[in-house]
Design a protein around this motif. Structure first.
Motif, mmCIF file in Angstrom:
data_model
loop_
_atom_site.group_PDB
_atom_site.id
_atom_site.type_symbol
_atom_site.label_atom_id
_atom_site.label_comp_id
_atom_site.label_asym_id
_atom_site.label_seq_id
_atom_site.Cartn_x
_atom_site.Cartn_y
_atom_site.Cartn_z
ATOM 1 N N UNK A 420 0.683 -1.544 0.075
ATOM 2 C CA UNK A 420 -0.136 -0.034 1.013
ATOM 3 C C UNK A 420 1.194 1.869 0.086
ATOM 4 N N UNK A 421 0.754 2.097 -0.108
ATOM 5 C CA UNK A 421 1.289 4.055 -0.027
ATOM 6 C C UNK A 421 0.928 4.054 1.257
ATOM 7 N N UNK A 422 1.632 3.103 1.923
ATOM 8 C CA UNK A 422 2.294 3.304 3.482
ATOM 9 C C UNK A 422 0.412 3.838 4.466
ATOM 10 N N UNK A 423 -0.694 3.528 3.769
ATOM 11 C CA UNK A 423 -2.099 2.910 4.116
ATOM 12 C C UNK A 423 -2.404 1.547 4.954
ATOM 13 N N UNK A 424 -1.649 1.291 5.731
ATOM 14 C CA UNK A 424 -2.126 -0.253 5.829
ATOM 15 C C UNK A 424 -3.160 -1.035 6.652
ATOM 16 N N UNK A 425 -3.493 0.150 6.836
ATOM 17 C CA UNK A 425 -5.110 -0.125 7.878
ATOM 18 C C UNK A 425 -6.103 -0.001 6.990
ATOM 19 N N UNK A 426 -7.775 -0.071 6.194
ATOM 20 C CA UNK A 426 -8.407 0.288 5.792
ATOM 21 C C UNK A 426 -10.174 0.000 6.754
ATOM 22 N N UNK A 427 -10.923 0.792 6.221
ATOM 23 C CA UNK A 427 -12.008 0.058 7.062
ATOM 24 C C UNK A 427 -12.647 0.089 5.746
ATOM 25 N N UNK A 428 -14.145 -0.971 5.704
ATOM 26 C CA UNK A 428 -15.440 -0.935 4.829
ATOM 27 C C UNK A 428 -16.766 -0.847 5.737
ATOM 28 N N UNK A 429 -17.517 -0.058 5.116
ATOM 29 C CA UNK A 429 -19.093 -0.088 5.271
ATOM 30 C C UNK A 429 -19.975 -0.338 3.413
ATOM 31 N N UNK A 430 -20.376 -0.829 3.632
ATOM 32 C CA UNK A 430 -21.566 -0.909 2.295
ATOM 33 C C UNK A 430 -20.115 -0.524 0.618
ATOM 34 N N UNK A 431 -20.768 1.046 1.025
ATOM 35 C CA UNK A 431 -19.652 1.232 -0.231
ATOM 36 C C UNK A 431 -18.498 2.269 -0.387
ATOM 37 N N UNK A 432 -18.393 2.645 1.618
ATOM 38 C CA UNK A 432 -18.204 3.704 1.977
ATOM 39 C C UNK A 432 -16.122 2.918 2.377
ATOM 40 N N UNK A 433 -15.261 3.735 2.034
ATOM 41 C CA UNK A 433 -14.538 2.939 2.639
ATOM 42 C C UNK A 433 -13.217 4.276 3.680
ATOM 43 N N UNK A 434 -12.228 3.826 4.166
ATOM 44 C CA UNK A 434 -11.722 5.228 4.740
ATOM 45 C C UNK A 434 -10.359 4.194 4.948
ATOM 46 N N UNK A 435 -8.883 4.429 4.662
ATOM 47 C CA UNK A 435 -7.673 3.818 4.533
ATOM 48 C C UNK A 435 -6.523 4.730 5.878
ATOM 49 N N UNK A 436 -6.043 4.009 6.286
ATOM 50 C CA UNK A 436 -5.543 4.961 7.708
ATOM 51 C C UNK A 436 -4.351 5.135 7.108
ATOM 52 N N UNK A 437 -3.597 6.023 7.045
ATOM 53 C CA UNK A 437 -1.632 5.778 6.931
ATOM 54 C C UNK A 437 -1.058 5.980 8.532
ATOM 55 N N UNK A 438 0.119 5.335 7.948
ATOM 56 C CA UNK A 438 0.980 5.352 9.002
ATOM 57 C C UNK A 438 0.959 6.559 9.893
ATOM 58 N N UNK A 439 1.125 8.000 9.104
ATOM 59 C CA UNK A 439 1.162 9.234 9.618
ATOM 60 C C UNK A 439 -0.241 9.336 10.784
ATOM 61 N N UNK A 440 -1.506 9.286 10.722
ATOM 62 C CA UNK A 440 -2.667 8.769 11.390
ATOM 63 C C UNK A 440 -2.160 8.494 12.193
ATOM 64 N N UNK A 441 -1.529 7.157 12.162
ATOM 65 C CA UNK A 441 -1.388 6.122 14.122
ATOM 66 C C UNK A 441 -0.827 7.260 14.695
ATOM 67 N N UNK A 442 0.336 8.297 13.744
ATOM 68 C CA UNK A 442 1.068 9.236 14.637
ATOM 69 C C UNK A 442 2.515 8.045 15.058
ATOM 70 N N UNK A 443 2.258 6.890 14.042
ATOM 71 C CA UNK A 443 3.649 7.054 13.362
ATOM 72 C C UNK A 443 3.969 5.146 14.104
ATOM 73 N N UNK A 444 3.082 4.735 14.934
ATOM 74 C CA UNK A 444 3.135 3.442 15.548
ATOM 75 C C UNK A 444 2.106 2.203 14.139
#
Length: 727
Positions: A420-444
């Motif tokens: 991925x593009x440094x977005x190892x975590x994703x969440x889906x609900x129906x047609x919606x999705x969100x992809x979490x970046x490493x920066x959003x997590x504070x680098x953890x």
């Protein structure tokens, strides 16, 4: 324990009269041409191994079976295994009979050679092994006159085992030093296939090329002698008739994948990856039963209507059986085989399978070109309901790698992905999705994040190389009002301890599998301090993991049975079980090939029928089905079952009383009400109790009918009867 295997993948086929005998990936198949009856023999009938490679009919009509676990001898008449020779055997590629002795092409302790067996006075004996250190492999073995011919990486090597030790055997019939692709022998006629010609060799004569310079020669998988200068051969998906200056393609279908061919009463009998077939020169008749196509499930689950579903990179099987296959479909397939072609690519591994509250089955895919997660509607067959797409590294090489999936309390689908593009975590609900970046997590978060689970406070836990990450959101996860990220060490005493898998029990205990064993963390409501304690600990207060001597890896899984016991799979050591209090079942060794009828120590996954108390253990050789003393709590005695009846004693297998409520006790009584034996609650295992046919003094009871009184502390009770026959 019983087995669910698939005999569709045929490795070797022979014929004997009207009987076709098959070595398959799921056991020994026996098909009777006249009646159409087909029987598959597995561990349930006494085979030691079911992942079979080759089969041969030897002296006395006994069937010789080769696999990576040794040589088995089977009686078709008695339908039982007569012998098993392990002898440090690692592989078997074929057998021949010579002067009432059986010779196997065998790899023993890293060395290929021939193994000699004799049959005397009704028994079979191992006699000797003649190894050749200079041989890299033996692909096949045939008898030609008084010689045994070995197809090896050094070419054809042959000799008479009664006259010359195999280390002195010489090369035979090697034309132009070209590699031999396949060979076969019948009635002292030997045929050889090279990339440039197909040869016929009559006993005592030189090789004669029947046909030359055909590009398909190099793709031939198996050849059989039909008659003098008359052969049949198969490639992956085509059948050829071969004669003098003749190489005729008589059948071709990309839906079939042929493996072996033999001749039976002028018909060609052909093994395929989906059963076997008969070919008369113009028409192919495919024969396959209603079986799962999945022989080695990587994931397994139970649907809401109690159907078993399992999958691997080759397809999906739903008990009934309904199958989706990634391979091309053929209209020539047997109508008994319920099979459709999968509309999606499943990659090279199915990483996870979970059941959603909506009844759909969700699967994580590794190296799939279709999606990272697929949702399946299994209410009526198997249908792709929806695909989910995590971020990927490059659109030029669109491959999805989802190693972990989980569902939270709001029916959101979470996944971890490593490309991925440094977005190892994703969440889906129906047609919606969100992809979490490493920066959003504070680098953890990490690009190597793998396992994922949701706890009872609707927090998401992610495993990464540096430990654990907890994420908590408020409101709508697609646009949350607040978010919390917490980093938690796996082992407080160790800076880095890699979690191989994680899962959260109904009691909100986070279980963590590490390379040194299984540990747990008790979770609490605080989002800033979510862990109250880590265990298990020894008397000195240090962490003392369960199963420290078992080999686990990233494919090992943590599962919970209906009573919350923890089941942990291993690819080398079977499955291990421990409860919340640290007690092992059935003991610290768990379930493996040596202490049970488990098909293989390579366990991929496990699922449970909660009502019936049944565990389905997915191995690389099929599914082992075992009744366990852990079902959901029974509310009444309406489902009490006593078996076997009649109960024949003495017996190594006790009588079972199942369907018991918690805190049940039993009394064994005569019809006059005399109590012969009391079984207190402390001896009852879950919803099951056992009786060995003995009274309180340890003596076997006599033949007759006995009452089984079952009761609990609240006063609820029931009485059943069992017939006992003392032999």
């Amino acid at each position: 324990m019983k087995s669910i295997t698939s005999s569709l993948n045929v490795r070797s086929v022979i014929s004997s009269g009207d009987t076709i005998i098959l070595a398959t990936q799921g056991g020994l198949g026996v098909y009777h041409l006249n009646s159409g009856n087909y029987t598959v023999y597995t561990k349930d009938q006494g085979l030691v191994d079911t992942d079979l490679i080759t089969v041969h009919k030897g002296p006395k009509g006994f069937i010789w079976i080769g696999s990576d676990l040794g040589v088995q001898v089977w009686s078709l008449i008695d339908e039982k295994r007569l012998d098993w020779f392990q002898l440090d055997i690692e592989a078997v590629s074929g057998f021949v009979t010579y002067k009432d002795m059986v010779y196997g092409a065998v790899k023993q302790n890293g060395v290929w050679g021939i193994m000699e067996f004799i049959h005397s006075k009704g028994k079979t004996y191992y006699r000797d092994f003649y190894g050749r250190d200079d041989i890299g492999y033996i692909d096949d073995i045939v008898k030609f006159g008084d010689d045994l011919i070995l197809l090896t990486d050094l070419g054809l090597i042959g000799g008479n085992p009664h006259e010359t030790h195999p280390i002195f055997w010489e090369n035979r019939f090697n034309k132009d030093e070209l590699p031999i692709i396949a060979m076969a022998e019948k009635d002292n006629e030997l045929t050889l296939v090279t990339s440039e010609a197909i040869y016929s060799i009559q006993l005592g004569q030189n090789p004669i090329p029947l046909v030359t310079n055909q590009s398909e020669f190099s793709t031939i998988r198996s050849i059989a002698v039909r008659g003098l200068l008359d052969y049949m051969a198969v490639t992956d998906s085509a059948i050829y008739r071969i004669g003098t200056d003749m190489f005729e393609k008589q059948f071709s279908d990309a839906g079939f994948h042929f493996s072996d061919i033999t001749i039976s009463n002028s018909l060609s009998v052909i093994g395929t990856n989906l059963g076997f077939a008969q070919f008369d020169g113009s028409t192919l008749s495919h024969i396959a039963g209603n079986e799962p196509i999945i022989a080695a499930p990587q994931v397994i689950s139970i649907t809401p209507d109690n159907k078993l579903i399992m999958a691997n990179e080759r397809g999906i099987s739903l008990s009934g059986w309904t199958n989706l296959s990634i391979f091309a479909y053929s209209v020539g397939f047997s109508t008994q085989l319920n099979l459709e072609q999968s509309p999606i690519n499943l990659g090279n591994r199915v990483s996870r399978m979970i059941l959603g509250k909506d009844g759909n089955v969700y699967m994580g895919l590794i190296h799939s070109t279709s999606a990272g997660i697929v949702a399946l509607d299994v209410s009526n067959g198997i249908k792709v309901h929806q695909l989910y797409f995590p971020k990927i590294q490059s659109t030029e090489d669109e491959v999805f790698i989802v190693s972990g999936i989980a569902l939270d309390g709001k029916d959101n689908i979470w996944s971890t992905s490593v490309n991925n593009y440094n977005q190892p975590l994703s969440v889906f609900n129906g047609s919606l999705s969100r992809h979490f970046s490493i920066n959003e997590s504070g680098g953890i978060l990490s690009n190597s994040s793998n396992a994922i689970a949701a706890d009872n406070f609707n927090r998401i836990w992610i495993g990464s190389p540096s430990g654990l990450v907890m994420y908590k959101y408020s409101g709508d996860v697609m646009d949350p009002t607040s978010e919390i990220w917490i980093e938690e060490s796996v082992d407080p005493e160790m800076t880095i301890r890699v979690p191989l898998d994680i899962n959260v029990s109904a009691k909100n205990r986070l279980w963590i599998l590490t390379p040194i064993g299984l540990i747990h963390k008790d979770l609490q409501v605080s989002d800033t301090n979510p862990v109250s304690q880590t265990g298990p600990t020894g008397t000195n207060g240090e962490l003392f993991p369960y199963f420290p001597n078992v080999v686990f890896n990233s494919h090992s899984r943590i599962r919970f049975d209906p009573r919350g016991n923890v089941w942990v799979t291993s690819e080398t050591d079977g499955v291990h079980i421990v409860n919340e209090n640290g007690e092992y079942w059935p003991d610290i060794n768990g379930l493996n090939e040596s202490n049970s009828s488990l098909l293989s120590n390579h366990v991929n996954d496990v699922t449970f029928d909660n009502d019936e108390g049944i565990a389905y253990i997915a191995t690389d050789k099929g599914v082992s089905v075992i009744r366990i003393p852990f079902s959901e709590e029974k509310k009444s005695y309406n489902s009490v079952n006593i078996f076997p009846s009649p109960f024949r004693i003495p017996s190594s297998i006790p009588m079972t009383v199942e369907g018991l409520k918690d805190e049940s006790s039993l009394k064994i009584m005569t019809l006059n009400g005399e109590v012969l034996r009391s079984i207190p609650n402390s001896e009852v295992q879950g919803y099951q109790a056992y009786w060995d046919g003995r009274d309180t003094s340890g003596q076997l009871v006599g033949t007759g009918v006995y009452l089984i009184a079952v009761y609990d502390k609240s006063g609820a009770a029931t009485i059943g009867k069992v017939a006992v026959i003392r032999e």
